[in-house]
Design an enzyme around this catalytic site. Structure first.
Site, PDB file in Angstrom:
ATOM      1  N   ASP A   1       0.866  -1.179   0.000  1.00 21.98           N
ATOM      2  CA  ASP A   1       0.000   0.000   0.000  1.00 21.98           C
ATOM      3  C   ASP A   1       0.903   1.228   0.000  1.00 21.98           C
ATOM      4  O   ASP A   1       1.835   1.316   0.806  1.00 21.98           O
ATOM      5  CB  ASP A   1      -0.876  -0.044   1.268  1.00 21.98           C
TER       6      ASP A   1
ATOM      7  N   SER B   1      -7.756  13.614 -14.284  1.00 20.41           N
ATOM      8  CA  SER B   1      -8.950  13.191 -15.018  1.00 20.41           C
ATOM      9  C   SER B   1      -9.708  14.402 -15.543  1.00 20.41           C
ATOM     10  O   SER B   1      -9.701  15.473 -14.924  1.00 20.41           O
ATOM     11  CB  SER B   1      -9.853  12.402 -14.065  1.00 20.41           C
TER      12      SER B   1
ATOM     13  N   TYR C   1     -14.506  11.319  -5.692  1.00 22.61           N
ATOM     14  CA  TYR C   1     -13.400  10.855  -6.539  1.00 22.61           C
ATOM     15  C   TYR C   1     -12.825  12.017  -7.336  1.00 22.61           C
ATOM     16  O   TYR C   1     -11.618  12.252  -7.357  1.00 22.61           O
ATOM     17  CB  TYR C   1     -13.886   9.745  -7.494  1.00 22.61           C
TER      18      TYR C   1
ATOM     19  N   LYS D   1      -8.947  14.239  -7.343  1.00 20.87           N
ATOM     20  CA  LYS D   1      -8.065  14.575  -8.477  1.00 20.87           C
ATOM     21  C   LYS D   1      -7.743  16.065  -8.471  1.00 20.87           C
ATOM     22  O   LYS D   1      -6.586  16.468  -8.641  1.00 20.87           O
ATOM     23  CB  LYS D   1      -8.727  14.183  -9.807  1.00 20.87           C
TER      24      LYS D   1
ATOM     25  N   ARG E   1     -18.761  11.618 -25.434  1.00 21.13           N
ATOM     26  CA  ARG E   1     -17.489  11.616 -24.703  1.00 21.13           C
ATOM     27  C   ARG E   1     -16.324  11.493 -25.693  1.00 21.13           C
ATOM     28  O   ARG E   1     -16.495  11.084 -26.837  1.00 21.13           O
ATOM     29  CB  ARG E   1     -17.421  10.426 -23.729  1.00 21.13           C
TER      30      ARG E   1
HETATM   31  P1  NAD Z   1      -7.103   0.665 -11.814  1.00 18.94           P
HETATM   32  O1  NAD Z   1      -7.978   0.567 -10.619  1.00 18.94           O
HETATM   33  O2  NAD Z   1      -7.157  -0.414 -12.815  1.00 18.94           O
HETATM   34  O3  NAD Z   1      -5.571   0.853 -11.346  1.00 18.94           O
HETATM   35  C1  NAD Z   1      -5.241   1.537 -10.146  1.00 18.94           C
HETATM   36  C2  NAD Z   1      -4.296   0.610  -9.363  1.00 18.94           C
HETATM   37  O4  NAD Z   1      -3.972   1.239  -8.120  1.00 18.94           O
HETATM   38  C3  NAD Z   1      -4.925  -0.737  -9.028  1.00 18.94           C
HETATM   39  O5  NAD Z   1      -4.077  -1.765  -9.509  1.00 18.94           O
HETATM   40  C4  NAD Z   1      -5.024  -0.746  -7.506  1.00 18.94           C
HETATM   41  O6  NAD Z   1      -4.832  -2.028  -6.973  1.00 18.94           O
HETATM   42  C5  NAD Z   1      -3.921   0.227  -7.124  1.00 18.94           C
HETATM   43  N1  NAD Z   1      -4.101   0.882  -5.829  1.00 18.94           N
HETATM   44  C6  NAD Z   1      -5.223   1.461  -5.336  1.00 18.94           C
HETATM   45  N2  NAD Z   1      -4.976   1.968  -4.122  1.00 18.94           N
HETATM   46  C7  NAD Z   1      -3.673   1.720  -3.845  1.00 18.94           C
HETATM   47  C8  NAD Z   1      -2.821   1.997  -2.738  1.00 18.94           C
HETATM   48  N3  NAD Z   1      -3.272   2.642  -1.639  1.00 18.94           N
HETATM   49  N4  NAD Z   1      -1.546   1.584  -2.781  1.00 18.94           N
HETATM   50  C9  NAD Z   1      -1.073   0.926  -3.873  1.00 18.94           C
HETATM   51  N5  NAD Z   1      -1.832   0.637  -4.940  1.00 18.94           N
HETATM   52  C10 NAD Z   1      -3.113   1.037  -4.927  1.00 18.94           C
HETATM   53  O7  NAD Z   1      -7.406   2.063 -12.492  1.00 18.94           O
HETATM   54  P2  NAD Z   1      -6.924   2.637 -13.901  1.00 18.94           P
HETATM   55  O8  NAD Z   1      -8.098   2.718 -14.779  1.00 18.94           O
HETATM   56  O9  NAD Z   1      -5.701   1.918 -14.351  1.00 18.94           O
HETATM   57  O10 NAD Z   1      -6.564   4.116 -13.464  1.00 18.94           O
HETATM   58  C11 NAD Z   1      -5.257   4.509 -13.123  1.00 18.94           C
HETATM   59  C12 NAD Z   1      -5.291   5.951 -12.650  1.00 18.94           C
HETATM   60  O11 NAD Z   1      -5.840   6.761 -13.678  1.00 18.94           O
HETATM   61  C13 NAD Z   1      -6.166   6.175 -11.416  1.00 18.94           C
HETATM   62  O12 NAD Z   1      -5.548   7.134 -10.596  1.00 18.94           O
HETATM   63  C14 NAD Z   1      -7.447   6.715 -12.004  1.00 18.94           C
HETATM   64  O13 NAD Z   1      -8.140   7.535 -11.084  1.00 18.94           O
HETATM   65  C15 NAD Z   1      -6.920   7.521 -13.171  1.00 18.94           C
HETATM   66  N6  NAD Z   1      -7.931   7.714 -14.222  1.00 18.94           N
HETATM   67  C16 NAD Z   1      -8.543   6.611 -14.749  1.00 18.94           C
HETATM   68  C17 NAD Z   1      -9.536   6.790 -15.704  1.00 18.94           C
HETATM   69  C18 NAD Z   1     -10.257   5.586 -16.286  1.00 18.94           C
HETATM   70  O14 NAD Z   1     -11.318   5.756 -16.859  1.00 18.94           O
HETATM   71  N7  NAD Z   1      -9.717   4.384 -16.207  1.00 18.94           N
HETATM   72  C19 NAD Z   1      -9.892   8.081 -16.126  1.00 18.94           C
HETATM   73  C20 NAD Z   1      -9.227   9.171 -15.582  1.00 18.94           C
HETATM   74  C21 NAD Z   1      -8.238   8.975 -14.618  1.00 18.94           C
HETATM   75  C1  UD1 Z   2     -17.182   8.465 -15.672  1.00 18.14           C
HETATM   76  C2  UD1 Z   2     -17.171   9.278 -14.406  1.00 18.14           C
HETATM   77  C3  UD1 Z   2     -15.913  10.153 -14.399  1.00 18.14           C
HETATM   78  C4  UD1 Z   2     -14.671   9.286 -14.516  1.00 18.14           C
HETATM   79  C5  UD1 Z   2     -14.780   8.419 -15.773  1.00 18.14           C
HETATM   80  C6  UD1 Z   2     -13.652   7.448 -15.829  1.00 18.14           C
HETATM   81  C7  UD1 Z   2     -19.502   9.584 -13.740  1.00 18.14           C
HETATM   82  C8  UD1 Z   2     -20.622  10.562 -13.589  1.00 18.14           C
HETATM   83  N1  UD1 Z   2     -18.389  10.073 -14.325  1.00 18.14           N
HETATM   84  O1  UD1 Z   2     -17.160   9.344 -16.758  1.00 18.14           O
HETATM   85  O2  UD1 Z   2     -15.860  10.894 -13.193  1.00 18.14           O
HETATM   86  O3  UD1 Z   2     -13.507  10.087 -14.595  1.00 18.14           O
HETATM   87  O4  UD1 Z   2     -16.001   7.678 -15.743  1.00 18.14           O
HETATM   88  O5  UD1 Z   2     -13.595   6.882 -17.091  1.00 18.14           O
HETATM   89  O6  UD1 Z   2     -19.605   8.445 -13.353  1.00 18.14           O
HETATM   90  N2  UD1 Z   2     -23.412   5.273 -20.264  1.00 18.14           N
HETATM   91  C9  UD1 Z   2     -24.543   4.588 -20.617  1.00 18.14           C
HETATM   92  N3  UD1 Z   2     -24.720   3.344 -20.112  1.00 18.14           N
HETATM   93  C10 UD1 Z   2     -23.839   2.748 -19.266  1.00 18.14           C
HETATM   94  C11 UD1 Z   2     -22.676   3.451 -18.903  1.00 18.14           C
HETATM   95  C12 UD1 Z   2     -22.491   4.729 -19.405  1.00 18.14           C
HETATM   96  O7  UD1 Z   2     -25.367   5.096 -21.381  1.00 18.14           O
HETATM   97  O8  UD1 Z   2     -24.065   1.608 -18.823  1.00 18.14           O
HETATM   98  C13 UD1 Z   2     -23.167   6.607 -20.848  1.00 18.14           C
HETATM   99  C14 UD1 Z   2     -23.007   7.736 -19.846  1.00 18.14           C
HETATM  100  O9  UD1 Z   2     -24.240   8.307 -19.533  1.00 18.14           O
HETATM  101  C15 UD1 Z   2     -22.061   8.679 -20.610  1.00 18.14           C
HETATM  102  C16 UD1 Z   2     -21.209   7.729 -21.465  1.00 18.14           C
HETATM  103  O10 UD1 Z   2     -21.951   6.519 -21.551  1.00 18.14           O
HETATM  104  O11 UD1 Z   2     -22.804   9.497 -21.472  1.00 18.14           O
HETATM  105  C17 UD1 Z   2     -19.841   7.436 -20.861  1.00 18.14           C
HETATM  106  O12 UD1 Z   2     -20.015   6.995 -19.525  1.00 18.14           O
HETATM  107  P1  UD1 Z   2     -18.785   6.426 -18.664  1.00 18.14           P
HETATM  108  O13 UD1 Z   2     -18.045   5.415 -19.443  1.00 18.14           O
HETATM  109  O14 UD1 Z   2     -19.306   6.039 -17.327  1.00 18.14           O
HETATM  110  O15 UD1 Z   2     -17.801   7.682 -18.527  1.00 18.14           O
HETATM  111  P2  UD1 Z   2     -18.094   9.165 -17.992  1.00 18.14           P
HETATM  112  O16 UD1 Z   2     -19.479   9.340 -17.532  1.00 18.14           O
HETATM  113  O17 UD1 Z   2     -17.592  10.125 -19.002  1.00 18.14           O
END
Ligand code: NAD
Ligand code: UD1
Length: 358
Positions: free
Chosen positions: A79, A145, A171, A175, A253
């Site tokens: 962690d 994000s 969340y 960020k 998006r």
């Molecule tokens: P993910 O959950 O797959 O990866 C995050 C990793 O962090 C996981 O493997 C988890 O086990 C680890 N983790 C969580 N808490 C921890 C801790 N306290 N110590 C050590 N490890 C820890 O998520 P992801 O989609 O790969 O996202 C990576 C980063 O990008 C995150 O910070 C997320 O918020 C950011 N982000 C993701 C998205 C998305 O849609 N995937 C969008 C915008 C930003």
């Molecule tokens: C969501 C989060 C955002 C986060 C991002 C990570 C919310 C409100 N926002 O963004 O904070 O950073 O994920 O990738 O949760 N949709 C459907 N059906 C579904 C799922 C989604 O119609 O089952 C639609 C949503 O209304 C949206 C689009 O698909 O218009 C994308 O949704 P999603 O993939 O969840 O991403 P965000 O909402 O952009």
């Protein structure tokens, strides 16, 4: 191990002289985005050191990465908030830069358990900064994000668009707060080099189909949900709202292929400089929910059932960025289409219907 050293020597010889092979610490490197970044780093001769507590990932993801890159990945199950342990790891492994991905990311859960999200995301970052301070590592790329923009006033979003106001979840606030912490730290000591990467909507998978997004339980995000419907694991997609002011009434998006996103980290690494630089990582193109379903149907070759459902609370109608600053300063731009992302996501989903092995 011997092969690894020989490969490093070869890569150092053939890597363009401007790019110096580095040891990079990836916090949260076992997760969806981190695993793809390790592959991109390895292709450029860099070595990854992963610290992950596996709270949202599995070690088998690292095994898959190792088979793609044909090299071992240094992995520490820890962690990030365990500062003493992190210090020891960093002292033992000597990373030159950090990509900080670790954190919790489920928006709905963050509304239900805000303290957990503030504790994990903020304290993990503070612990990391303490260790970097103590070990004189000054280069950090942070996974921010698009959520920091809240409800956009105008589109496309640029890095100077209003942020840190009207954010719809704890969340998202973590960020925005971490961005502010990094700006404040950089202000006190100009030797820090921070790159804040604001991801739009990461989708897709590595083209091998060996790694991809493996959400626990019911997916919150659209693309993994569509992929599971396509695979027959779920009955139909709920389309959240068809009365938005968009091309077809459904939410729009900016979906970015995860390998383009990974390349964006390499570009940011190569352009780190003193101070704080912020970049949007997106394609600049908006895609509606129905357009994404249609592209996925093309990728998987069969219809995907869906139904119109009520709007999801907290959703905005449309969100897409201008990636021009990253293009100009980092010489980076996304190259994959939404169809590429659907094809790669489908390859991963159809060959790994239950995600990674336990
Ligand atoms: P993910 O959950 O797959 O990866 C995050 C990793 O962090 C996981 O493997 C988890 O086990 C680890 N983790 C969580 N808490 C921890 C801790 N306290 N110590 C050590 N490890 C820890 O998520 P992801 O989609 O790969 O996202 C990576 C980063 O990008 C995150 O910070 C997320 O918020 C950011 N982000 C993701 C998205 C998305 O849609 N995937 C969008 C915008 C930003
Ligand atoms: C969501 C989060 C955002 C986060 C991002 C990570 C919310 C409100 N926002 O963004 O904070 O950073 O994920 O990738 O949760 N949709 C459907 N059906 C579904 C799922 C989604 O119609 O089952 C639609 C949503 O209304 C949206 C689009 O698909 O218009 C994308 O949704 P999603 O993939 O969840 O991403 P965000 O909402 O952009």
């Amino acid at each position: 191990m011997l092969w690894w050293f020989i490969r490093q020597l070869i890569l150092r010889t053939i890597t363009p002289s401007k790019v110096v092979a580095m040891r990079i610490l990836l916090t949260g490197g076992a997760g969806y985005i981190g695993t793809h970044i390790i592959v991109a780093l390895a292709a450029n001769g860099h070595q990854s050191i992963v610290v992950d507590d596996l709270s949202n990932s599995r070690h088998s993801a690292i095994d898959r990465v190792e088979s793609i890159i044909s090299a071992p990945v240094v992995f520490h199950h820890s962690d990030l908030r365990d500062t003493d342990r992190l210090l020891k790891i960093v002292e033992d492994t000597h990373p030159e830069a950090v990509i900080h991905l670790a954190g919790l990311k489920a928006v709905g859960q963050s509304v239900a358990e805000p303290a957990l999200y503030y504790d994990t995301n903020i304290n993990a970052t503070l612990s990391l900064l303490k260790v970097m301070e103590a070990t004189q590592i000054r280069r950090l790329i942070f996974s921010s994000s698009a959520t920091v923009y809240g409800d956009p006033e105008t589109l496309p979003l640029t890095e100077s668009s209003r942020s840190g106001i009207g954010i719809s979840s704890p969340y998202g606030w973590t960020k925005a707060m971490i961005e502010q912490i990094l700006r404040d730290v950089a202000h006190t000591d100009p030797s820090w080099q921070f790159s804040l990467l604001r991801y739009f909507n990461p989708v897709g998978a590595h083209e091998s189909g060996l790694i991809g997004e493996d959400p626990a339980g019911i997916p919150n995000n659209l693309m993994p949900y569509v992929a599971q419907v396509a695979a027959g694991r779920r009955n139909r997609v709920n389309v959240f709202g068809d009365d938005y002011d968009t091309i077809d009434g459904t939410g729009v998006r900016d979906y970015i292929h995860v390998m383009d996103l990974a390349q964006g980290h390499l570009a940011a690494l190569n352009h780190l400089s003193p101070g704080v630089a912020t970049y949007n990582l997106g394609t600049g193109q908006g895609t509606s929910v129905l357009q994404l379903i249609s592209a996925f149907e093309q990728a998987c070759g069969h219809p995907i059932p869906y139904q119109i459902a009520p709007r999801r609370p907290g959703d905005v109608a449309a969100m897409y960025c201008s990636p021009a600053k990253a293009g100009r300063d980092l010489n980076w731009q996304a190259t994959h289409t939404i169809l590429d992302a659907c094809r790669d996501s489908w390859r991963w989903q159809s060959t790994n219907p239950d995600g990674y092995p336990a």
